[in-house]
Write a protein that holds these residues in place. Sequence first.
Motif, mmCIF file in Angstrom:
data_model
loop_
_atom_site.group_PDB
_atom_site.id
_atom_site.type_symbol
_atom_site.label_atom_id
_atom_site.label_comp_id
_atom_site.label_asym_id
_atom_site.label_seq_id
_atom_site.Cartn_x
_atom_site.Cartn_y
_atom_site.Cartn_z
ATOM 1 N N ASP A 141 0.899 -0.921 0.149
ATOM 2 C CA ASP A 141 -0.009 -0.336 0.278
ATOM 3 C C ASP A 141 0.984 1.417 0.088
ATOM 4 O O ASP A 141 2.168 1.401 0.123
ATOM 5 N N HIS A 175 0.338 5.382 0.308
ATOM 6 C CA HIS A 175 -0.775 6.894 0.939
ATOM 7 C C HIS A 175 0.468 8.448 0.723
ATOM 8 O O HIS A 175 1.687 8.334 0.875
ATOM 9 N N HIS A 224 -2.971 -1.225 6.222
ATOM 10 C CA HIS A 224 -3.703 -1.500 5.552
ATOM 11 C C HIS A 224 -2.799 -2.730 4.401
ATOM 12 O O HIS A 224 -3.370 -3.476 3.690
#
Length: 159
Positions: A9, A11, A43
């Motif tokens: 993941d 971000h 995540h």
Amino acid sequence: MVHVGIGYDVHPLVEGRKLVLGGVEIPHSRGLLGHSDADVLAHAITDAVLGAIGEVDIGHLFPNTDATWKDAPSRLFLEEAARRVRARGGRIVNIDASLAAERPKIFPHLGPMKQNIASALGLDPSKVGVKATTNERLGFIGREEGIAAMAVAAVDLPE
Ligand code: MG
């Protein structure tokens, strides 16, 4: 039979958001942008666990179009992944994860992160590995535009 899963993941780092990694709020000038608390580590681990049991990914289980998950603590996602393992009669054997972040320094927070992740998954902290690396100033991570996490999970499932 032990099944393995992988999770990844990313971000973006922006001003005006808290930085939450592995359930730990880390003092920093910027935080991760996302629909939930954007805990990139949680995540990636959630996806690793879901992958090991062959389920759909976190983005499908907890869509960012659903207001339920707005600013939600990502611990909920870890708990749900662990619940799905138990529902299959399985057991998480261990987790390992790496964070890639140029700043801030992650190392001082690794202990509390492991504790949080272990408790959300119902594991002993000795079964949870979390490491951190910089990206040697290369690419979007090196420019501090975002933080990435990757994780693997081993899950023992009945035949
Ligand atoms: Mg995410």
